[in-house]
Design a protein around this motif. Sequence first.
Motif, PDB file in Angstrom:
ATOM      1  N   LEU A 325       0.805  -1.215   0.000  1.00  0.00           N
ATOM      2  CA  LEU A 325       0.000   0.000   0.000  1.00  0.00           C
ATOM      3  C   LEU A 325       0.844   1.274   0.000  1.00  0.00           C
ATOM      4  O   LEU A 325       0.310   2.357  -0.204  1.00  0.00           O
ATOM      5  CB  LEU A 325      -0.929   0.011   1.217  1.00  0.00           C
ATOM      6  CG  LEU A 325      -2.073  -0.995   1.200  1.00  0.00           C
ATOM      7  CD1 LEU A 325      -2.884  -0.902   2.484  1.00  0.00           C
ATOM      8  CD2 LEU A 325      -2.985  -0.767  -0.004  1.00  0.00           C
ATOM      9  N   SER A 326       2.145   1.142   0.234  1.00  0.00           N
ATOM     10  CA  SER A 326       3.007   2.331   0.239  1.00  0.00           C
ATOM     11  C   SER A 326       3.200   2.910  -1.156  1.00  0.00           C
ATOM     12  O   SER A 326       3.574   4.068  -1.303  1.00  0.00           O
ATOM     13  CB  SER A 326       4.368   1.980   0.841  1.00  0.00           C
ATOM     14  OG  SER A 326       5.092   1.102  -0.021  1.00  0.00           O
ATOM     15  N   GLY A 327       2.957   2.098  -2.193  1.00  0.00           N
ATOM     16  CA  GLY A 327       3.070   2.584  -3.557  1.00  0.00           C
ATOM     17  C   GLY A 327       4.463   2.522  -4.133  1.00  0.00           C
ATOM     18  O   GLY A 327       4.727   3.093  -5.191  1.00  0.00           O
ATOM     19  N   PHE A 328       5.388   1.803  -3.477  1.00  0.00           N
ATOM     20  CA  PHE A 328       6.753   1.754  -3.999  1.00  0.00           C
ATOM     21  C   PHE A 328       6.845   0.894  -5.260  1.00  0.00           C
ATOM     22  O   PHE A 328       7.751   1.081  -6.077  1.00  0.00           O
ATOM     23  CB  PHE A 328       7.711   1.227  -2.924  1.00  0.00           C
ATOM     24  CG  PHE A 328       7.893  -0.268  -2.921  1.00  0.00           C
ATOM     25  CD1 PHE A 328       9.023  -0.847  -3.446  1.00  0.00           C
ATOM     26  CD2 PHE A 328       6.907  -1.093  -2.392  1.00  0.00           C
ATOM     27  CE1 PHE A 328       9.189  -2.220  -3.445  1.00  0.00           C
ATOM     28  CE2 PHE A 328       7.070  -2.463  -2.383  1.00  0.00           C
ATOM     29  CZ  PHE A 328       8.215  -3.025  -2.912  1.00  0.00           C
ATOM     30  N   SER A 329       5.921  -0.058  -5.428  1.00  0.00           N
ATOM     31  CA  SER A 329       5.963  -0.928  -6.594  1.00  0.00           C
ATOM     32  C   SER A 329       4.810  -0.693  -7.552  1.00  0.00           C
ATOM     33  O   SER A 329       4.829  -1.219  -8.666  1.00  0.00           O
ATOM     34  CB  SER A 329       5.949  -2.402  -6.158  1.00  0.00           C
ATOM     35  OG  SER A 329       4.753  -2.694  -5.449  1.00  0.00           O
ATOM     36  N   TRP A 330       3.831   0.075  -7.130  1.00  0.00           N
ATOM     37  CA  TRP A 330       2.667   0.359  -7.970  1.00  0.00           C
ATOM     38  C   TRP A 330       2.184   1.757  -7.624  1.00  0.00           C
ATOM     39  O   TRP A 330       2.023   2.076  -6.447  1.00  0.00           O
ATOM     40  CB  TRP A 330       1.567  -0.673  -7.717  1.00  0.00           C
ATOM     41  CG  TRP A 330       0.461  -0.640  -8.738  1.00  0.00           C
ATOM     42  CD1 TRP A 330      -0.755  -0.039  -8.596  1.00  0.00           C
ATOM     43  CD2 TRP A 330       0.470  -1.210 -10.047  1.00  0.00           C
ATOM     44  NE1 TRP A 330      -1.509  -0.212  -9.730  1.00  0.00           N
ATOM     45  CE2 TRP A 330      -0.770  -0.932 -10.647  1.00  0.00           C
ATOM     46  CE3 TRP A 330       1.416  -1.933 -10.775  1.00  0.00           C
ATOM     47  CZ2 TRP A 330      -1.100  -1.346 -11.929  1.00  0.00           C
ATOM     48  CZ3 TRP A 330       1.092  -2.347 -12.048  1.00  0.00           C
ATOM     49  CH2 TRP A 330      -0.149  -2.062 -12.617  1.00  0.00           C
TER      50      TRP A 330
END
Length: 405
Positions: A325-330
């Motif tokens: 959910l941190s958005g580092f991969s998406w």
Amino acid sequence: MGNRKATYLGTWIKEVYAIFASEMKRIFLDRGVCIIFFLAGLGYPLLYNFMYCNGTLDEMPIAVVDLADCADSRAYLRKVNDTREVRIKYHCASMEEARRLMEKRKIHGIVLIPSDYAHRLAAGEQATISTYADMSSLLYYKSLTMATNYAMLDEIREIQLERYAAAGTVGEQACQLVEAIPYEENIPYNNAFSYTIFFIPAVLILLIQQTMFYGGTMLAGTMREEGDSPFMLGSGKGAGGVIRVMAGRGLAYFVIYMVLGIYITIITPCVFGQPVNGRFGDLLLLLVFYVLACIMFTFTVSSFFRKRETVFVTLLFLSPVAILLSGFSWPTSAFPWYWRAFSYLFPSTFGIQGYLNVNTAGCDLQMAGPQMMGLSIQIMVYFVLACLNLYLEGRQIAKHSRDAE
């Protein structure tokens, strides 16, 4: 009046210090908490960096099963073999033969070209190529996927040029139709496609939140199992007593995790040669806000646990959820609104994004402004919620005491 204020302030500081000392004593006397705080906090950054120390995997041995055995399939396989990621070591007659090679660990990937590959290309239909990777490491999957995709993109371009040539369009005109807008590949901050640079920074930040969360919740659960309460550490009278308890306990976690945080986010990357592009002062200030947000988050959530082991039973799945959910991969812009809203509950969401901006991209704190604002809001909201929970717990303890009398 002045003496009264001085006396009150002195008493306040003494009580905060007493609560701080009591919390530190509890932490260091609890073996389980020490294992989570110090063994995991000090060991996991080293373990993850050792596991992914290379970051890239070149010339990975693979096998191919070319059931088409035609000029097109051989041309495609030559392009795959020319990439830096893989090397074709075996040409197998069947998938069973390739599977046995993978079981013996002689290869880490398989490329399967079906028998109708040339027929479909000649008919202008979509042809498929299947890949199988050894998933004991994501690096194997990454190398095989990148090699086959690069070769496929180049093969598609050549197929399109051939079809335009068959239709009478050749030369520069055909090139413009295939690639109307020329592009140049540029991967900022990670030109080598290193998995370490991509993955490790997010994990390091998450470690701070998760170790503090599990250890702090265990400690609070132990106190309640023993008939004690964080509320009873201080005077426990009114809001002043609640804030003293929060300040004393929070100071203990802050001291421990500022030291661990500097080790995890600054020292460890330097030791393993990872990018440290941010200024030390910016990283330190970001770490202060993040640690404070994690402390308040831990105090708030730990109010709902009455037993020591409950946190592991109910929230053991939290780590992969928080990191995704941190958005580092998406990109978070592609998240549904409800998942994006849910991600704002975790300090790691803003901490990981801010750390990537400052440390990996080398930006200043102005570029991490939204993340700093998010952490500030979390600190205030979770502080109020933690104080409220502690106050209500104190009221309940007082009520039980009166009933017992």
